[in-house]
Design a protein around this motif. Structure first.
Motif, short mmCIF file in Angstrom:
data_model
loop_
_atom_site.label_atom_id
_atom_site.label_comp_id
_atom_site.label_asym_id
_atom_site.label_seq_id
_atom_site.Cartn_x
_atom_site.Cartn_y
_atom_site.Cartn_z
N PHE A 1 11.96 14.75 32.97
CA PHE A 1 12.92 16.09 33.13
C PHE A 1 13.70 16.20 32.01
CE2 PHE A 1 12.10 15.15 37.51
CZ PHE A 1 11.57 16.57 38.04
N GLU A 2 13.70 15.06 30.77
CA GLU A 2 14.11 14.94 29.72
C GLU A 2 13.38 15.66 28.42
OE1 GLU A 2 17.28 11.63 29.15
OE2 GLU A 2 16.15 10.80 30.52
N ALA A 3 12.03 15.65 28.69
CA ALA A 3 11.08 16.36 27.84
C ALA A 3 11.08 18.09 28.15
CB ALA A 3 9.71 15.75 28.17
N GLN A 4 10.66 18.74 27.15
CA GLN A 4 10.95 20.10 27.36
C GLN A 4 9.40 20.59 27.18
OE1 GLN A 4 12.67 22.29 23.66
NE2 GLN A 4 10.38 22.88 23.55
N ALA A 5 9.09 21.61 27.83
CA ALA A 5 7.78 22.35 28.06
C ALA A 5 7.50 22.56 26.44
CB ALA A 5 7.58 23.48 28.80
N LEU A 6 6.39 22.79 25.85
CA LEU A 6 6.06 23.46 24.59
C LEU A 6 6.27 24.72 24.74
CD1 LEU A 6 4.54 22.28 21.84
CD2 LEU A 6 2.63 22.89 22.68
N GLN A 7 6.42 25.28 23.47
CA GLN A 7 6.85 26.72 23.44
C GLN A 7 5.85 27.30 22.30
OE1 GLN A 7 9.33 28.29 25.29
NE2 GLN A 7 9.26 26.31 26.18
N SER A 8 5.67 28.63 22.49
CA SER A 8 4.52 28.90 21.57
C SER A 8 5.00 29.17 19.98
CB SER A 8 4.17 30.51 21.91
OG SER A 8 5.27 31.39 22.08
N HIS A 9 6.43 29.26 19.89
CA HIS A 9 6.95 29.34 18.53
C HIS A 9 6.78 27.94 17.87
CE1 HIS A 9 10.72 28.02 20.27
NE2 HIS A 9 10.88 27.41 19.23
N GLU A 10 6.91 26.94 18.69
CA GLU A 10 6.69 25.54 18.36
C GLU A 10 5.43 25.13 17.73
OE1 GLU A 10 9.94 22.49 20.28
OE2 GLU A 10 8.41 23.69 21.87
N VAL A 11 4.40 25.66 18.70
CA VAL A 11 3.04 25.72 18.19
C VAL A 11 2.61 26.13 16.76
CG1 VAL A 11 0.74 26.17 18.87
CG2 VAL A 11 2.26 25.56 20.61
N ALA A 12 3.13 27.21 16.45
CA ALA A 12 3.05 27.91 15.34
C ALA A 12 3.56 27.07 14.14
CB ALA A 12 3.44 29.33 15.41
N ALA A 13 4.56 26.53 14.41
CA ALA A 13 5.45 25.85 13.44
C ALA A 13 4.67 24.41 13.13
CB ALA A 13 6.81 25.49 13.68
N MET A 14 4.50 23.84 14.24
CA MET A 14 3.63 22.44 13.99
C MET A 14 2.40 22.53 13.69
SD MET A 14 5.08 21.29 18.07
CE MET A 14 4.60 19.42 18.07
N LYS A 15 1.49 23.52 13.58
CA LYS A 15 0.38 23.58 13.13
C LYS A 15 0.19 23.87 11.71
CE LYS A 15 -2.87 26.14 15.49
NZ LYS A 15 -3.37 27.33 16.17
N GLU A 16 1.53 24.20 11.14
CA GLU A 16 1.57 24.81 9.89
C GLU A 16 2.28 23.49 8.98
OE1 GLU A 16 4.22 28.16 9.63
OE2 GLU A 16 2.42 29.64 10.06
N ASP A 17 2.73 22.58 9.59
CA ASP A 17 3.14 21.23 8.96
C ASP A 17 2.36 20.19 8.82
OD1 ASP A 17 4.82 19.20 8.03
OD2 ASP A 17 6.52 19.74 9.11
N PRO A 18 1.63 19.88 7.78
CA PRO A 18 0.75 18.70 7.57
C PRO A 18 1.34 17.43 8.12
CG PRO A 18 0.77 19.91 5.46
CD PRO A 18 1.77 20.62 6.46
N ARG A 19 2.53 17.28 7.93
CA ARG A 19 3.13 15.99 8.46
C ARG A 19 3.13 15.71 9.90
NH1 ARG A 19 8.56 16.73 5.34
NH2 ARG A 19 8.14 18.47 6.08
N VAL A 20 3.32 16.76 10.63
CA VAL A 20 3.37 16.95 12.04
C VAL A 20 1.88 16.60 12.30
CG1 VAL A 20 3.51 18.68 14.19
CG2 VAL A 20 5.35 18.28 12.57
#
Length: 244
Positions: free
Chosen positions: A77-96
């Motif tokens: 319960f200390e983790a957060q469900a993934l959000q669609s805006h996070e997916v977009a940002a994460m996919k655009e970051d090569p380090r991620v």
């Protein structure tokens, strides 16, 4: 056989689920700017200190939702469900993306496997695979973890890795009678094989599994050639079967 509810939600891209633009935990964690809880570690620290720490990886149940976030709530319960805006940002970051790949390789080693080719998703046995395979079969909660891993990789544009893992397991079952328990096959056939949003690949994998379950051998050459075919043509299916 009807698909499990969570798989139906996954295949629909979680239709109707709203995005919370203020929720940023997964993005910040993978940017190495936020510590996961309850372990209080950065993603870089997990990658550095937990590789081959099999006791930690087996018995700690809080980290998996941070390493492989999906758009579903889990037991931490200390983790957060993934959000669609996070997916977009994460996919655009090569380090991620590199860190997600490192998380996948961390877990592959835990399961007795290694990533041989990122471009195709080709997987092989690790040096200490026998002990890791035994643990895999004796700790079926890992089957649920793999479903989560597959869903996360699909979200991040790395669905080809799902096919690489899944078909490696099918080859081990078919050619070597490894990883071949009823419980693991059930997880594989009902969940893992359906964690591909590419309908053609999902259909081909389902048919290939069915043939193997009926006694047809799925050998290593077939495994490797199917992944190479997907890399070159965009589809696992043989050309003559692409429209079948």
């Amino acid at each position: 056989m009807s698909l499990p509810r969570d798989i139906r939600a996954f295949l629909s891209h979680y239709h109707g689920q709203t995005d919370d633009p203020q929720a940023l935990q997964n993005l910040l964690f993978y940017k190495n700017q936020l510590r996961c809880q309850p372990d209080d570690l950065l993603i870089s620290e997990i990658h550095q200190s937990w590789r081959k720490d099999y006791i930690q990886l087996e018995h700690n149940h809080g980290y998996i939702q941070w390493l492989f976030p999906i758009r579903e709530n889990g037991m931490n319960f200390e983790a957060q469900a993934l959000q669609s805006h996070e997916v977009a940002a994460m996919k655009e970051d090569p380090r991620v993306i590199e860190r997600i790949k490192a998380s996948y390789e961390l877990m592959l080693d835990f399961y007795g496997m290694s990533l041989l080719d990122f471009e195709t998703g080709l997987v092989g046995r690790s040096e200490g695979y026998r002990a890791r395979y035994r643990n895999f079969l004796q700790a079926p909660h890992n089957n649920l973890r793999i479903t989560r891993i597959f869903k996360c990789l699909s979200e991040m544009g790395m669905e080809h890795l799902n096919a690489g893992f899944l078909l490696h397991v099918l080859n081990e079952q078919s050619e070597h009678n490894q990883l071949n328990t009823g419980l693991l096959r059930d997880s594989m056939d009902r969940w893992w094989a359906n964690c591909l949003r590419n309908e053609a690949d999902r259909k081909w994998i389902g048919l290939t599994i069915k043939k193997a379950r009926n006694g047809e051998n799925f050998n290593r050459e077939q495994y490797e050639s199917s992944l190479q075919r997907r890399k070159e043509s965009g589809s696992l299916a043989e050309p003559q079967c692409a429209d079948a």
